[in-house]
Design an enzyme around this catalytic site. Structure first.
Site, PDB file in Angstrom:
ATOM      1  N   SER A 118      16.804 -59.538   8.458  1.00  0.00           N
ATOM      2  CA  SER A 118      18.134 -58.941   8.667  1.00  0.00           C
ATOM      3  C   SER A 118      18.102 -57.909   9.777  1.00  0.00           C
ATOM      4  O   SER A 118      19.161 -57.541  10.285  1.00  0.00           O
ATOM      5  CB  SER A 118      18.657 -58.241   7.417  1.00  0.00           C
ATOM      6  OG  SER A 118      17.962 -58.509   6.274  1.00  0.00           O
ATOM      7  N   HIS A 139      19.824 -66.316   9.811  1.00  0.00           N
ATOM      8  CA  HIS A 139      20.170 -65.205   8.912  1.00  0.00           C
ATOM      9  C   HIS A 139      21.237 -65.650   7.917  1.00  0.00           C
ATOM     10  O   HIS A 139      22.404 -65.808   8.267  1.00  0.00           O
ATOM     11  CB  HIS A 139      20.646 -64.003   9.747  1.00  0.00           C
ATOM     12  CG  HIS A 139      20.948 -62.796   8.935  1.00  0.00           C
ATOM     13  ND1 HIS A 139      22.126 -62.101   9.033  1.00  0.00           N
ATOM     14  CD2 HIS A 139      20.215 -62.156   7.980  1.00  0.00           C
ATOM     15  CE1 HIS A 139      22.101 -61.093   8.188  1.00  0.00           C
ATOM     16  NE2 HIS A 139      20.956 -61.103   7.542  1.00  0.00           N
ATOM     17  N   GLU A 151      23.797 -66.887  10.629  1.00  0.00           N
ATOM     18  CA  GLU A 151      23.716 -66.444  12.026  1.00  0.00           C
ATOM     19  C   GLU A 151      22.404 -66.992  12.598  1.00  0.00           C
ATOM     20  O   GLU A 151      21.325 -66.688  12.078  1.00  0.00           O
ATOM     21  CB  GLU A 151      23.746 -64.922  12.097  1.00  0.00           C
ATOM     22  CG  GLU A 151      25.095 -64.369  11.671  1.00  0.00           C
ATOM     23  CD  GLU A 151      25.128 -62.843  11.642  1.00  0.00           C
ATOM     24  OE1 GLU A 151      26.084 -62.273  12.153  1.00  0.00           O
ATOM     25  OE2 GLU A 151      24.190 -62.228  11.091  1.00  0.00           O
ATOM     26  N   ASN A 190      26.321 -57.992  10.024  1.00  0.00           N
ATOM     27  CA  ASN A 190      25.861 -56.713   9.478  1.00  0.00           C
ATOM     28  C   ASN A 190      26.329 -55.533  10.319  1.00  0.00           C
ATOM     29  O   ASN A 190      26.517 -54.430   9.800  1.00  0.00           O
ATOM     30  CB  ASN A 190      24.332 -56.703   9.327  1.00  0.00           C
ATOM     31  CG  ASN A 190      23.924 -57.402   8.038  1.00  0.00           C
ATOM     32  OD1 ASN A 190      24.754 -57.639   7.166  1.00  0.00           O
ATOM     33  ND2 ASN A 190      22.656 -57.754   7.929  1.00  0.00           N
TER      34      ASN A 190
HETATM   35  N1  LIG Z   1      18.618 -59.360   0.115  1.00  0.00           N
HETATM   36  C1  LIG Z   1      19.577 -59.643   0.972  1.00  0.00           C
HETATM   37  O1  LIG Z   1      20.791 -59.508   0.682  1.00  0.00           O
HETATM   38  C2  LIG Z   1      19.234 -60.210   2.324  1.00  0.00           C
HETATM   39  C3  LIG Z   1      20.251 -60.797   3.096  1.00  0.00           C
HETATM   40  C4  LIG Z   1      19.930 -61.400   4.322  1.00  0.00           C
HETATM   41  C5  LIG Z   1      18.613 -61.373   4.770  1.00  0.00           C
HETATM   42  N2  LIG Z   1      17.634 -60.767   4.014  1.00  0.00           N
HETATM   43  C6  LIG Z   1      16.250 -60.825   4.526  1.00  0.00           C
HETATM   44  O2  LIG Z   1      15.585 -61.881   3.841  1.00  0.00           O
HETATM   45  C7  LIG Z   1      14.184 -61.577   3.693  1.00  0.00           C
HETATM   46  C8  LIG Z   1      13.825 -61.605   2.222  1.00  0.00           C
HETATM   47  O3  LIG Z   1      14.615 -60.652   1.543  1.00  0.00           O
HETATM   48  P1  LIG Z   1      14.777 -60.682  -0.050  1.00  0.00           P
HETATM   49  O4  LIG Z   1      15.870 -59.724  -0.370  1.00  0.00           O
HETATM   50  O5  LIG Z   1      14.841 -62.088  -0.516  1.00  0.00           O
HETATM   51  O6  LIG Z   1      13.351 -60.067  -0.478  1.00  0.00           O
HETATM   52  P2  LIG Z   1      12.682 -60.062  -1.934  1.00  0.00           P
HETATM   53  O7  LIG Z   1      11.873 -58.815  -2.000  1.00  0.00           O
HETATM   54  O8  LIG Z   1      13.682 -60.340  -2.993  1.00  0.00           O
HETATM   55  O9  LIG Z   1      11.684 -61.332  -1.883  1.00  0.00           O
HETATM   56  C9  LIG Z   1      10.605 -61.410  -1.008  1.00  0.00           C
HETATM   57  C10 LIG Z   1       9.593 -62.388  -1.621  1.00  0.00           C
HETATM   58  O10 LIG Z   1       8.594 -62.661  -0.636  1.00  0.00           O
HETATM   59  C11 LIG Z   1       7.338 -62.743  -1.299  1.00  0.00           C
HETATM   60  N3  LIG Z   1       6.302 -62.523  -0.281  1.00  0.00           N
HETATM   61  C12 LIG Z   1       5.967 -61.362   0.337  1.00  0.00           C
HETATM   62  N4  LIG Z   1       4.984 -61.595   1.251  1.00  0.00           N
HETATM   63  C13 LIG Z   1       4.719 -62.924   1.205  1.00  0.00           C
HETATM   64  C14 LIG Z   1       3.835 -63.779   1.932  1.00  0.00           C
HETATM   65  N5  LIG Z   1       3.030 -63.299   2.884  1.00  0.00           N
HETATM   66  N6  LIG Z   1       3.818 -65.089   1.634  1.00  0.00           N
HETATM   67  C15 LIG Z   1       4.636 -65.592   0.666  1.00  0.00           C
HETATM   68  N7  LIG Z   1       5.507 -64.837  -0.038  1.00  0.00           N
HETATM   69  C16 LIG Z   1       5.547 -63.516   0.229  1.00  0.00           C
HETATM   70  C17 LIG Z   1       7.406 -61.694  -2.387  1.00  0.00           C
HETATM   71  O11 LIG Z   1       6.468 -61.968  -3.405  1.00  0.00           O
HETATM   72  C18 LIG Z   1       8.869 -61.848  -2.850  1.00  0.00           C
HETATM   73  O12 LIG Z   1       8.967 -62.787  -3.913  1.00  0.00           O
HETATM   74  C19 LIG Z   1      13.989 -60.227   4.370  1.00  0.00           C
HETATM   75  O13 LIG Z   1      13.593 -60.455   5.686  1.00  0.00           O
HETATM   76  C20 LIG Z   1      15.396 -59.608   4.300  1.00  0.00           C
HETATM   77  O14 LIG Z   1      15.603 -58.637   5.291  1.00  0.00           O
HETATM   78  C21 LIG Z   1      17.915 -60.200   2.798  1.00  0.00           C
END
Ligand SMILES: NC(=O)c1ccc[n+]([C@@H]2O[C@H](COP(=O)([O-])OP(=O)(O)OC[C@H]3O[C@@H](n4cnc5c(N)ncnc54)[C@H](O)[C@@H]3O)[C@@H](O)[C@H]2O)c1
Length: 308
Positions: A118, A139, A151, A190
Site C-alpha cells: 500500500s 493494489h 490499482e 489512498n
Molecule cells: N490490510 C489492508 O487493508 C490492506 C489493503 C491494501 C493493501 N495492503 C497491503 O497488503 C499487504 C499485506 O497486508 P495484510 O493486511 O494482509 O497483512 P497481514 O499482517 O494481515 O498478513 C501478512 C501475512 O504475511 C505472512 N508473511 C510474512 N512474511 C512472510 C513471508 N516471508 N513469506 C510468507 N508469508 C509471510 C504473515 O504470516 C501474515 O499471515 C501489505 O503489503 C499491506 O500494506 C493491506
C-alpha cells in the site's frame, strides 16, 4: 494464467486467493505459518457460505472454489510452479526484499511478481532485483474478494507485456483495474482517502459534529453518490465554475496539517487502536465487530449485484 501463488495469507492474501479461486483459476495460498493458513481457510469457507446464503453462488460453486484453492507453507516451491505470484506479506521493506531475492533464485524469469503493497514505490521494492521488468504493483482493497478496484502500477522497467497481461488477468477475475501512469506514493485511492480522513479528524477535533454525524455525512451523502460518479465527473455535473469557487473559498479553511491531531496520538498512546483493541474513536464489543464485518461483506455483495 495456469496457476497463481499468493504469498501471505493475512487480511489481504486470503481474500485475493478466494477471488482467484472463485474465478476458477488454480491458486496456492502460501504463508510461513500453518496457523495463518488454517485461519485463512476458515475465513474463506465462512465467506463462501455467506455467499451461498445470500444466493450469490450455489453450493457446488462453493465446493468448486474450495477445490481450486490449495494451501502450502512451501512458499518458494509453490511460486516456482506459477505464472503469477501475488505478494501480500507484511508491509516491511526488508521482508519483501528478502522474499524477492529467494523467489528470483527459484522461479522462471517469465513469472510475473505482483506486490500488494500500500505504501512502497515499485522502485523501492525492486531496488535489488535481477529482473525488474517482471515486477508490478497490484493494489487490492479490503475485502479483496468484493471491492472491484485494483490499482495496477507499472514501474519504469516493467514491460508493456507484463502490464497488459496483469490488466487482462484482473478483468478475467472480475476486477476493475486501473493503470497508473506514475509510481506515486499512496497511488490514487489512498491519497484521496487520506485527504478525506485528515479533514474528518480535523472536524472532530474542532467539535463541528460528533463522530457518528461526520461518518453519516459521507455514507448518507457524497459516499453513496461516489459509488456511481467519481469526484471529477461530479465536478463536471456541478459545473467547473461552481467547483472553482468551492475550491478557492474552502481551500484556506481546510486542514493542511502534516500530523494527525493530538487526540489521535493520545488514543494510540493509551492503546486504543480501533477494533483491534475494542476501542478507537468508537467503542466495540467483540459481537459488534464480528457482526459489522459480516454486514459489510453482505452489503458489498448486494451492492455488486445491484451494479451488475
Ligand atoms: N490490510 C489492508 O487493508 C490492506 C489493503 C491494501 C493493501 N495492503 C497491503 O497488503 C499487504 C499485506 O497486508 P495484510 O493486511 O494482509 O497483512 P497481514 O499482517 O494481515 O498478513 C501478512 C501475512 O504475511 C505472512 N508473511 C510474512 N512474511 C512472510 C513471508 N516471508 N513469506 C510468507 N508469508 C509471510 C504473515 O504470516 C501474515 O499471515 C501489505 O503489503 C499491506 O500494506 C493491506
Amino acid at each position: 494464467m495456469k496457476q497463481v501463488t499468493v504469498i501471505g495469507s493475512g487480511v489481504m492474501g486470503h481474500g485475493i486467493a478466494q477471488l482467484v479461486a472463485q474465478a476458477n483459476v488454480p491458486v496456492v495460498l502460501t504463508d510461513v505459518y500453518e496457523s495463518s493458513l488454517e485461519k485463512a481457510t476458515e475465513l474463506i469457507t465462512a465467506n463462501l457460505a455467506m455467499q451461498v446464503e445470500q444466493q450469490a453462488i450455489s453450493e457446488s460453486e462453493k465446493e468448486r472454489t474450495l477445490m481450486t484453492l490449495s494451501t502450502s507453507t512451501d512458499v518458494i516451491q509453490s511460486a516456482s510452479n506459477s505464472d503469477l505470484v501475488i505478494e501480500a506479506i507484511s508491509e516491511k521493506l526488508d521482508l519483501k526484499h528478502e522474499l524477492y531475492e529467494k523467489l528470483e533464485e527459484a522461479i522462471l524469469k517469465e513469472t510475473i511478481i505482483a506486490s500488494n503493497t500500500s505504501t512502497f514505490s515499485l522502485e523501492a521494492l525492486t531496488k535489488n532485483v535481477a529482473h525488474p521488468e517482471r515486477f508490478i504493483v497490484t493494489h487490492f482493497f479490503n475485502p479483496a474478494q468484493f471491492v472491484p478496484l485494483v490499482e495496477v502500477v507499472k514501474g519504469n522497467k516493467t514491460t508493456e507485456d507484463v502490464a497488459k497481461r496483469v490488466m487482462n488477468f484482473m478483468e478475467q477475475v472480475g476486477k476493475r483495474p486501473i493503470l497508473l501512469q506514475k509510481d506515486v506514493p499512496g497511488f490514487i485511492a489512498n491519497r484521496l482517502q487520506a485527504a478525506l480522513v485528515r479533514e474528518a479528524f480535523h472536524l472532530l477535533e474542532e467539535g463541528v459534529a460528533d463522530a457518528r454525524s461526520i461518518d453519516l455525512a459521507v455514507t448518507e451523502g457524497p459516499g453513496l453518490r461516489w459509488g456511481f460518479s467519481g469526484p471529477l465527473e461530479t465536478a463536471d455535473f456541478g459545473g467547473l465554475d461552481i467547483w472553482k469557487s468551492v475550491v478557492e473559498n474552502l481551500a484556506p479553511e481546510l486542514s493542511a496539517k502534516q500530523q494527525v491531531p493530538s487526540f489521535i496520538d493520545a488514543a494510540i498512546e493509551n492503546g486504543n487502536l480501533g477494533t483491534k483493541t475494542s476501542k478507537g474513536i468508537y467503542s466495540y464489543s467483540d459481537e459488534v465487530i464480528q457482526s459489522r464485518l459480516v454486514e459489510r461483506d453482505e452489503y458489498l455483495l448486494k451492492m455488486s449485484k445491484v451494479r451488475q
